[in-house]
Design a protein around this motif. Structure first.
Motif, PDB file in Angstrom:
ATOM      1  N   SER A 165      18.243   0.964  -0.632  1.00 56.93           N
ATOM      2  CA  SER A 165      19.370   0.910   0.307  1.00 56.93           C
ATOM      3  C   SER A 165      19.221   1.989   1.421  1.00 56.93           C
ATOM      4  CB  SER A 165      20.477   1.015  -0.679  1.00 56.93           C
ATOM      5  OG  SER A 165      21.760   1.339   0.166  1.00 56.93           O
ATOM      6  N   ALA A 166      18.639   3.165   0.851  1.00 61.23           N
ATOM      7  CA  ALA A 166      18.778   4.507   1.714  1.00 61.23           C
ATOM      8  C   ALA A 166      17.394   4.119   2.765  1.00 61.23           C
ATOM      9  CB  ALA A 166      18.193   5.733   0.650  1.00 61.23           C
ATOM     10  N   LEU A 167      16.403   3.621   2.469  1.00 64.64           N
ATOM     11  CA  LEU A 167      15.429   3.429   3.279  1.00 64.64           C
ATOM     12  C   LEU A 167      15.604   2.051   4.142  1.00 64.64           C
ATOM     13  CD1 LEU A 167      12.124   4.080   0.889  1.00 64.64           C
ATOM     14  CD2 LEU A 167      13.150   5.559   2.481  1.00 64.64           C
ATOM     15  N   LEU A 222       0.286   3.488   1.823  1.00 61.12           N
ATOM     16  CA  LEU A 222       0.735   2.492   2.555  1.00 61.12           C
ATOM     17  C   LEU A 222       2.382   2.776   3.027  1.00 61.12           C
ATOM     18  CD1 LEU A 222      -0.538  -0.368   0.468  1.00 61.12           C
ATOM     19  CD2 LEU A 222      -0.904  -0.271   2.912  1.00 61.12           C
ATOM     20  N   HIS A 223       2.542   4.328   3.003  1.00 56.72           N
ATOM     21  CA  HIS A 223       3.872   4.516   3.341  1.00 56.72           C
ATOM     22  C   HIS A 223       5.087   4.173   2.415  1.00 56.72           C
ATOM     23  CE1 HIS A 223       2.179   6.354   7.226  1.00 56.72           C
ATOM     24  NE2 HIS A 223       1.051   5.534   6.864  1.00 56.72           N
ATOM     25  N   HIS A 245       5.471  -0.584   4.872  1.00 55.16           N
ATOM     26  CA  HIS A 245       6.082   0.897   5.126  1.00 55.16           C
ATOM     27  C   HIS A 245       7.375   1.306   4.844  1.00 55.16           C
ATOM     28  CE1 HIS A 245       2.610   1.919   8.307  1.00 55.16           C
ATOM     29  NE2 HIS A 245       2.014   1.544   7.103  1.00 55.16           N
ATOM     30  N   ALA A 246       7.674   2.311   4.436  1.00 52.61           N
ATOM     31  CA  ALA A 246       9.075   3.130   4.209  1.00 52.61           C
ATOM     32  C   ALA A 246       9.972   2.182   3.618  1.00 52.61           C
ATOM     33  CB  ALA A 246       9.738   3.285   5.622  1.00 52.61           C
ATOM     34  N   GLN A 283      -1.519   6.052  -6.179  1.00 53.71           N
ATOM     35  CA  GLN A 283      -2.245   6.488  -5.124  1.00 53.71           C
ATOM     36  C   GLN A 283      -2.720   5.663  -4.059  1.00 53.71           C
ATOM     37  OE1 GLN A 283      -5.977   7.604  -7.198  1.00 53.71           O
ATOM     38  NE2 GLN A 283      -5.405   9.601  -7.527  1.00 53.71           N
ATOM     39  N   VAL A 284      -2.791   4.357  -4.130  1.00 55.30           N
ATOM     40  CA  VAL A 284      -2.774   3.134  -3.305  1.00 55.30           C
ATOM     41  C   VAL A 284      -1.646   3.310  -2.462  1.00 55.30           C
ATOM     42  CG1 VAL A 284      -3.244   0.793  -2.827  1.00 55.30           C
ATOM     43  CG2 VAL A 284      -4.518   2.407  -4.543  1.00 55.30           C
TER      44      VAL A 284
END
Ligand code: FMN
Length: 189
Positions: free
Chosen positions: A173-175, A127-128, A98-99, A122-123
């Motif tokens: 880096s941002a996430l 999974l975010h 995630h993220a 798409q997959v």
């Protein structure tokens, strides 16, 4: 943020004699030349269960995905899709993806694996993850690398990889900062 980002390179193929090794080895050579990156490998061939059974060792996989800040998936195309072993690996865990950002390097026959990449987008949305627009693609891959595993069009391939990598690192880096500030699992709870 100046701390090192961990990029996990994910092998898409488990086929014996796979070309995936050649493509991954080229990617690794280029990544090791970059600063600020720690590279790990996620290879479905290495993630068998304790008794060597075919199933993915979920605990080991979760740990590897959890420690990564970003992913580069190196995938071939099989019958206009991506390999089943890659899907098994992706589906074997959920939250650790995630993220985080995911980039793709693809290869194959005429299509260079691009159809596999579009399906993987798409997959990975489920999974975010954030998928990176820019890709590196090798069509007719068997004619693209010399015997030592270097691309014949090395400068072109490297330029494409660096564009993809810069954008992947921006998102990584941002996430990473966003996850540290505000746990993603709590956002919509
Ligand atoms: C069963 C099978 C199906 C394939 N289907 C495609 C395809 O649809 N499109 C394509 O561009 N290449 C296709 N190829 C070529 C593969 O992408 C190419 O052989 C590649 O090297 C396979 O990756 P690997 O050697 O790492 O397993 C196919 C190869 C196999 C074995």
């Amino acid at each position: 943020m100046n701390e090192k980002m961990t990029i996990a390179v994910v092998y898409g193929s488990t086929r014996q004699g796979r070309f995936c090794d050649t493509v991954v080895n080229w990617v690794l050579t280029e990544l090791w030349a970059e600063s600020g990156i720690r590279v790990t490998l996620i290879d479905p061939q290495q993630l068998k269960g304790p008794a060597g059974e075919a199933a993915v060792n979920v605990a080991a996989l979760e740990e590897k995905i959890a420690e990564a800040d970003a992913f580069i998936v190196v995938t071939p195309e099989y019958n206009h899709g991506y390999p089943a072993a890659l899907k098994e690996l992706i589906d074997s865990c959920y939250e650790p993806w995630h993220a985080k950002p995911v980039a793709f390097i693809s290869y194959g026959g005429l299509s260079g694996g691009l159809r596999a990449v579009e399906q993987l987008r798409q997959v990975f949305a489920e999974l975010h993850t954030v998928t990176i627009r820019d890709t590196v693609s090798f069509s007719n891959v068997w004619s693209q690398f010399d015997a030592a595993g270097n691309p014949f069009k090395a400068a072109e391939a490297k330029a494409g990889l660096l564009v993809m990598l810069r954008r992947l690192m921006w998102w990584a880096s941002a996430l990473k900062a966003a996850r540290a500030e505000n746990a993603y699992s709590g956002v919509a709870a």
